[in-house]
Structure formats: structure tokens, C-alpha cells
Design an enzyme around this catalytic site. Structure first.
Site, mmCIF file in Angstrom:
data_model
loop_
_atom_site.group_PDB
_atom_site.id
_atom_site.type_symbol
_atom_site.label_atom_id
_atom_site.label_comp_id
_atom_site.label_asym_id
_atom_site.label_seq_id
_atom_site.Cartn_x
_atom_site.Cartn_y
_atom_site.Cartn_z
ATOM 1 N N SER A 113 0.796 -1.224 0.000
ATOM 2 C CA SER A 113 0.000 0.000 0.000
ATOM 3 C C SER A 113 0.830 1.277 0.000
ATOM 4 O O SER A 113 1.593 1.506 -0.913
ATOM 5 C CB SER A 113 -0.959 -0.041 1.178
ATOM 6 O OG SER A 113 -1.841 1.017 1.098
ATOM 7 N N HIS A 114 0.711 2.054 1.070
ATOM 8 C CA HIS A 114 1.370 3.363 1.105
ATOM 9 C C HIS A 114 2.851 3.260 1.456
ATOM 10 O O HIS A 114 3.546 4.270 1.452
ATOM 11 C CB HIS A 114 0.657 4.255 2.126
ATOM 12 C CG HIS A 114 0.630 3.654 3.499
ATOM 13 N ND1 HIS A 114 -0.160 2.571 3.811
ATOM 14 C CD2 HIS A 114 1.326 3.943 4.620
ATOM 15 C CE1 HIS A 114 0.036 2.234 5.078
ATOM 16 N NE2 HIS A 114 0.927 3.057 5.594
ATOM 17 N N ASP A 278 -3.077 6.214 -3.401
ATOM 18 C CA ASP A 278 -1.872 5.602 -2.846
ATOM 19 C C ASP A 278 -1.354 4.427 -3.674
ATOM 20 O O ASP A 278 -1.848 4.163 -4.773
ATOM 21 C CB ASP A 278 -2.120 5.169 -1.391
ATOM 22 C CG ASP A 278 -3.011 3.928 -1.310
ATOM 23 O OD1 ASP A 278 -3.810 3.720 -2.233
ATOM 24 O OD2 ASP A 278 -2.893 3.172 -0.330
ATOM 25 N N ASP A 280 -1.641 1.191 -3.730
ATOM 26 C CA ASP A 280 -2.540 0.163 -4.253
ATOM 27 C C ASP A 280 -3.918 0.714 -4.618
ATOM 28 O O ASP A 280 -4.841 -0.060 -4.894
ATOM 29 C CB ASP A 280 -2.668 -0.996 -3.267
ATOM 30 C CG ASP A 280 -3.245 -0.566 -1.928
ATOM 31 O OD1 ASP A 280 -3.044 0.605 -1.555
ATOM 32 O OD2 ASP A 280 -3.887 -1.381 -1.254
ATOM 33 N N ASP A 282 -6.311 2.312 -2.957
ATOM 34 C CA ASP A 282 -7.504 2.319 -2.112
ATOM 35 C C ASP A 282 -7.665 3.597 -1.290
ATOM 36 O O ASP A 282 -8.725 3.833 -0.719
ATOM 37 C CB ASP A 282 -7.574 1.059 -1.228
ATOM 38 C CG ASP A 282 -6.359 0.874 -0.353
ATOM 39 O OD1 ASP A 282 -5.433 1.704 -0.429
ATOM 40 O OD2 ASP A 282 -6.324 -0.119 0.407
ATOM 41 N N ARG A 283 -6.623 4.424 -1.242
ATOM 42 C CA ARG A 283 -6.760 5.685 -0.491
ATOM 43 C C ARG A 283 -6.971 6.856 -1.424
ATOM 44 O O ARG A 283 -6.588 6.803 -2.593
ATOM 45 C CB ARG A 283 -5.485 5.975 0.301
ATOM 46 C CG ARG A 283 -5.178 4.962 1.339
ATOM 47 C CD ARG A 283 -4.004 5.436 2.159
ATOM 48 N NE ARG A 283 -3.700 4.428 3.170
ATOM 49 C CZ ARG A 283 -3.030 4.665 4.275
ATOM 50 N NH1 ARG A 283 -2.561 5.877 4.511
ATOM 51 N NH2 ARG A 283 -2.809 3.703 5.146
ATOM 52 N N LYS A 377 -11.643 -0.156 0.636
ATOM 53 C CA LYS A 377 -11.736 1.270 0.414
ATOM 54 C C LYS A 377 -11.330 1.525 -1.025
ATOM 55 O O LYS A 377 -10.636 0.718 -1.640
ATOM 56 C CB LYS A 377 -10.894 2.054 1.407
ATOM 57 C CG LYS A 377 -9.432 1.647 1.530
ATOM 58 C CD LYS A 377 -8.810 2.390 2.706
ATOM 59 C CE LYS A 377 -7.328 2.143 2.830
ATOM 60 N NZ LYS A 377 -7.004 0.995 3.691
HETATM 61 C C1 VG1 Z 1 -2.964 2.241 8.452
HETATM 62 C C2 VG1 Z 1 -4.167 3.133 8.672
HETATM 63 C C3 VG1 Z 1 -5.446 2.319 8.595
HETATM 64 C C4 VG1 Z 1 -5.503 1.595 7.252
HETATM 65 C C5 VG1 Z 1 -4.248 0.767 7.070
HETATM 66 C C6 VG1 Z 1 -4.182 0.112 5.721
HETATM 67 O O1 VG1 Z 1 -2.883 1.267 9.480
HETATM 68 O O2 VG1 Z 1 -4.078 3.788 9.902
HETATM 69 O O3 VG1 Z 1 -6.538 3.179 8.771
HETATM 70 O O4 VG1 Z 1 -6.627 0.768 7.186
HETATM 71 O O5 VG1 Z 1 -3.089 1.585 7.199
HETATM 72 O O6 VG1 Z 1 -4.268 1.056 4.705
HETATM 73 P P1 VG1 Z 1 -1.901 1.406 10.736
HETATM 74 O O7 VG1 Z 1 -2.072 0.155 11.522
HETATM 75 O O8 VG1 Z 1 -0.534 1.653 10.175
HETATM 76 O O9 VG1 Z 1 -2.351 2.630 11.469
HETATM 77 V V1 VG1 Z 1 -3.515 0.766 3.243
HETATM 78 O O10 VG1 Z 1 -4.063 1.885 2.164
HETATM 79 O O11 VG1 Z 1 -1.883 0.984 3.712
HETATM 80 O O12 VG1 Z 1 -3.768 -0.828 2.907
HETATM 81 CO CO CO Z 2 -3.618 1.390 0.331
#
Ligand code: VG1
Ligand code: CO
Length: 544
Positions: A113-114, A278, A280, A282-283, A377
């Protein structure tokens, strides 16, 4: 075709976090690492014979190699059909869409993801179930348990499949189908939104918008939908080419990391609307002209305006937000007289609510917004939702948000992240804070009196499953709130997240800078938890 049984032994730490298993690429490249985890997923599925599985990823470094490994293993385990995005690509929401559309038993999404990508950066793998959503905690726990007792995995000696050619091939008993990663998703978007009306808006030469795909997965989707189908000017989508290392950037759509978008929005050309997504896909971050829209407000505004969008004109069954997300959407739910649920951080907690028809829209403060059209998302969906509302209301985003605050009041919100801090001291700090919660009510910090304090515990209203220790909550007498938790997506050290929110009803006071409006609360957090002393930091690394 020869099925090969390879002896292996458990590898420590294959425990999925907030969203799948995320580790450094080098860790994933260790012999047996990926194989062990994938076999643990297959063992958890049980009998894979004849079942269908979706495979795709965000295109980061190691995506293609990992897919070839997974295909060989899936063939060996007897899957009847594999549906793979061309080039090995599928955004997370598109994977969810395809799992649902093709009625598969689930999918494997390769993404961190991010988190940054590249040989020295992060890789990740996540299993989604047949509803298209991230596996629930019950399933991820079972996968982790399976990883602790694994003694062999199955693979084949088959050659590599051609990921770049759309079409079907047969590998032993498995039908392998490479699909266009965009079209199914784009069709779903067309079925939800008023494309003709949005097209009139975005193809108008006077409407200037910029979408920053951050060299991640959304580029091809945004180009197809925004530029081709809706007729936005060519070049509206910037950084549209997915790159294995995201161009060296950090594919996290916020004001810090989406700096190119911020520069365009602040540049010479008058910009009406900006957005980013982001790694992948989803954000999302959405920006009005000279105006940042906080994700908590974005969710609330979309909920309040949902009936303007064809796909939601019947109204919303209910809404949900993750616990640290501000309570802005709760106020909308109250006005609409629909239920509002509060879940732990992570999209996997929304799935049951959507499957049971209890909610239609949901979101997280971390730039995540979505609905029951898929079970993830969905960044581009949120951007299209905004464009549909803007087109329908003929008002700029900025005005829509200001009017929303006038009507509902404003929930000032900010999140402070302390990244890469020492795990031991971060855990100690959280432990100390947790141990002292009972003594806090009645005490005053920087002029704010604590009313209640707890560690968030969730009981799923659908299946009754329990999740404890989901974040410390401090409630103050003036209605303000501080939340503190450790991230579950990082791959080195610990990341401390501190969330602040405070409600302002007075229309004369809704235009302040959140950091100023929340200053006393921010000060109180440090007094209560000793953040600076524990992290050794004077200030957070990222403020959103
Ligand atoms: C973070 C965010 C959470 C989100 C998760 C996955 O998790 O706070 O809200 O669902 O990333 O998002 P954490 O445990 O680091 O706070 V993604 O777009 O990185 O799959
Ligand atoms: Co993501």
C-alpha cells in the site's frame, strides 16, 4: 505436470497486521518465505480443488516474481481457475470488484500500500475472501496459526506464464485467465455515477483538475476513467505510469507526500479540484481550490450528499467509521436517522457490516473512503463521488465543505505520526498509559479535564467476534478526544499515531487552522503520555 512437495519449516513472524503481511522485500525473497505464507493461506482455505482465485498487485518491485511463484503453487494445489490482472496489476478495489464479479473464493493482493517500494523497501501480501474484502481477524489468525506448523508446500515445475497477454491458457488442470485490470472496475464506476453529468463538468475547458497517481497503480485506472471516458484534458492525470519503486516516492496521498499535486494546486493555473491516491489505489486525498479536505470531513460530506449520486439515490442503510476517525459522520447519520457504527482501525472490520446490509458508506481518517460497491476502500471511487456531487450541486468543493460545517458544525481533526521510533520504548509508553487509565478521569491537563479513558474494545455486531486493545481513548469534558495507538502496517521500528479531534458548533469559529484549534489537546497528550520523552522527538514526523 509434476507436483513437487517441498519440505519446509515455520518462519517466525508471519502474522498479518492491519492489512496483510508486510515485510522488507529482502525478507520476502528469503527461500521459502513467500511459499510458506501462501501455502498457509491455501491450507486455511482448505480444499482448493476446482476453486477460482484472483491474483494481482500494485506493481511494486517483486510483484511479477511473486505472482509466478503463487501461480505455480495454486496449480499444484488444484485451483480450477486463476484470474490475473494483465502485467500482474490490479488495484486493491479492482481486485475486490473482480473477486465479486467472477464469484471466486477470494484473491491474493500483492501490495504494501502506502509503504515505499523497491529492492530495499517494502512488499506485502494480503488474502481477501469471497466477499471481496480483507480476510477477517478469525481468518488471518488461522493463517498465522497455519504458518506456525507448516512442514511442506506444494509447487510445480511449470514454466512462467505470460502476464502481459490478455487471454486464457491452461496449466495442468488450471485455467489461467489474464484480464484487462481496468475494464471491469470502470464498468462498475459507470453503473454508480452519473457519467454524462460529470463529463460535462470535467470536459469543460474552464474546469481545471489534477489527479496525482504517484507512479502507483491508479494511473491506468484514472487515465481510462477521467481522461478517456469522462473527457478530462489529457495530462489531467500526472505520474500515471506505475513504477516498481513509485519513482522513489512515498505513495501516501497526504499533503506531505503528494507534494507534486500540492505544487500544481498552488501553481499559476487556477485549479478547481485536485486528488491523489496511494500505492494500491484504495486511499484518496481530495483538494478544493486552495482548500484541503480532511478525510473525516470527506466521509461526512459524501454521506450527507449521497442521494445526489444515482448509485445511492435510495439512501444509505447506515454508515461506519474507524474509531480514530472524527465523529463528523456520526452527526450526518443522526440527521439522516440511520445507524452509525464505530470499528477498530483497518478495513477488514467493515466487511461483516456491509455483507449484513447494515451500512452503505464507511471510512477511515487515513484517507480511506468506500461503500458496499466493493469490500475495500476505493480511492478513485471517492474522487468520482466528489465530482458527481460537485457536478450536481454546481458548487466548488470548498463551498460544499463550508456549507457542511455551517450546518453540522466542524470536527477539527489531526493525526500526528512519530515514525520509526524504538519499538521497546513505544510499547512501554503505551503500556504505562494503559496501566494508568483508571486514574485519569477528573484530572486536568492544559486546561482540559478528562472525563473518561479506556482501551477500545470491539464486539462485531454481526458475528460477535471480539477485538481488544484497539487503541487508547481519552475523552474530555468539552467533548474533545485523543486517541493513541501503534501502527500495524510498518516494517521497521514502531510508528506511534496520535489522533486529536474536537467539535466546534459556533459558525464564527469554524475557519481556524486545526493545529491551532487543537493546540491545548496536543499539549495535553504530551503531558499525559510523555510522548516527547519516550520517542525522543520534539515533533511528529508527519502531520495530517
Ligand atoms: C494504516 C491506517 C489504517 C488503514 C491501514 C491500511 O494502518 O491507519 O486506517 O486501514 O493503514 O491502509 P496502521 O495500523 O498503520 O495505522 V492501506 O491503504 O496501507 O492498505
Ligand atoms: Co492502500
Amino acid at each position: 505436470m509434476n507436483i513437487v512437495k517441498v519440505e519446509t519449516s515455520p518462519i517466525d513472524g508471519q502474522k498479518p497486521g492491519t492489512s496483510g503481511l508486510r515485510k522488507k522485500v529482502r525478507e520476502f525473497q528469503q527461500p521459502g518465505y513467500l511459499e510458506n505464507f501462501v501455502q498457509s493461506i491455501f491450507n486455511t482455505i482448505g480444499d482448493c480443488k476446482g476453486k477460482a482465485l484472483v491474483i494481482g498487485g500494485d506493481g511494486r518491485f517483486y510483484n511479477r516474481e511473486a505472482i509466478q511463484v503463487i501461480v505455480r503453487m495454486a496449480v499444484a494445489s488444484g485451483f480450477g481457475r486463476l484470474v490475473i490482472g494483465q502485467g500482474g496489476l490490479l488495484s486493491t478495489p479492482a481486485a475486490s470488484c473482480v473477486i465479486r464479479k467472477f464469484n471466486t473464493c477470494g484473491g491474493i493482493i500483492l501490495s504494501a500500500s502506502h509503504n515505499p517500494g523497491g529492492p530495499d523497501e517494502d512488499f506485502g501480501l494480503k488474502f481477501n475472501g469471497e466477499n471481496g474484502g480483507p480476510a477477517t481477524e478469525t481468518v488471518t489468525d488461522a493463517i498465522f496459526q497455519a504458518s506456525k506448523v507448516i512442514d511442506h508446500y506444494l509447487t510445480t515445475e511449470s514454466g512462467e506464464i505470460d502476464l502481459d497477454k490478455v487471454g486464457e491458457t491452461r496449466v495442468a488442470g488450471t485455467q489461467v485467465q489474464v484480464i484487462d485490470p481496468v475494464s471491469d472496475y470502470a464498468e462498475l464506476m459507470e453503473s454508480i455515477f452519473d457519467f454524462p453529468k460529470m463529463s460535462a463538468l470535467v470536459s469543460n475547458p474552464r474546469f481545471n483538475m489534477c489527479f496525482d497517481a504517484m507512479h502507483a497503480i491508479t494511473g491506468p485506472y484514472a487515465r481510462d476513467i477521467l481522461e478517456k471516458r469522462l473527457g478530462a484534458k489529457p495530462g489531467t492525470v500526472i505520474n500515471a505510469e506505475p513504477l516498481e519503486d513509485f519513482g522513489g516516492g512515498h505513495p501516501d496521498p497526504n499533503m506531505v507526500h503528494a507534494h507534486e499535486l500540492v505544487a500544481v494546486m498552488n501553481g499559476d493555473a487556477e485549479m478547481d479540484f485536485g486528488a491523489a491516491s496511494d500505492g494500491d489505489g484504495d486511499r484518496n486525498m481530495v483538494l478544493g481550490s486552495g482548500f484541503y479536505i480532511n478525510p473525516c470531513d470527506s466521509l461526512a460530506v459524501l454521506a450527507a450528499n449521497a442521494q445526489l449520486v444515482p448509485g445511492y439515490k435510495q439512501g444509505l442503510a447506515g454508515v461506519a467509521r474507524s474509531m480514530p476517525t472524527s465523529r463528523a459522520v456520526d452527526r450526518v447519520a443522526k440527521a439522516l436517522d440511520i445507524p452509525c457504527y464505530e470499528t477498530p482501525t483497518g478495513w477488514k472490520f467493515f466487511g461483516n457490516l456491509m455483507d449484513a446490509g447494515k451500512i452503505t458508506l464507511c471510512g477511515e481518517e487515513s484517507f480511506g473512503t468506500g461503500s458496499d460497491h466493493v469490500r475495500e476502500k476505493d480511492g478513485l471511487w471517492a474522487v468520482l463521488f466528489w465530482l458527481n456531487v460537485i457536478a450536481e450541486r454546481s458548487q466548488p468543493a470548498r463551498v460544499i465543505v463550508r456549507e457542511h460545517w455551517q450546518r453540522f458544525g466542524r470536527d477539527y481533526f489531526s493525526r500526528h505520526d512519530y515514525e520509526g521510533v524504538d519499538s521497546g520504548s513505544a510499547q512501554q509508553m503505551m503500556q504505562r498509559l494503559g496501566d494508568g487509565l483508571a486514574d485519569l478521569p477528573g484530572k486536568e491537563f492544559s486546561g482540559l479535564k478528562v472525563e473518561a479513558a479506556d482501551n477500545f474494545h470491539y464486539r462485531d455486531p454481526v458475528d460477535g467476534s471480539e477485538s481488544s486493545g484497539q487503541g487508547v481513548r481519552l475523552f474530555f469534558e468539552n467533548g474533545a478526544r485523543i486517541v493513541m495507538r501503534l501502527s500495524g502496517t510498518g516494517t521497521s521500528g514502531a510508528t506511534l499515531r496520535v489522533y486529536f479531534d474536537s467539535y466546534q458548533r459556533d459558525p464564527a469559529l469554524i475557519g481556524q487552522d486545526p493545529q491551532k484549534a487543537l493546540a491545548a489537546l496536543i499539549e495535553a497528550a504530551d503531558q499525559i503520555a510523555g510522548i516527547q520523552a519516550s520517542t525522543g522527538r520534539k515533533a511528529p514526523d508527519v502531520i495530517t
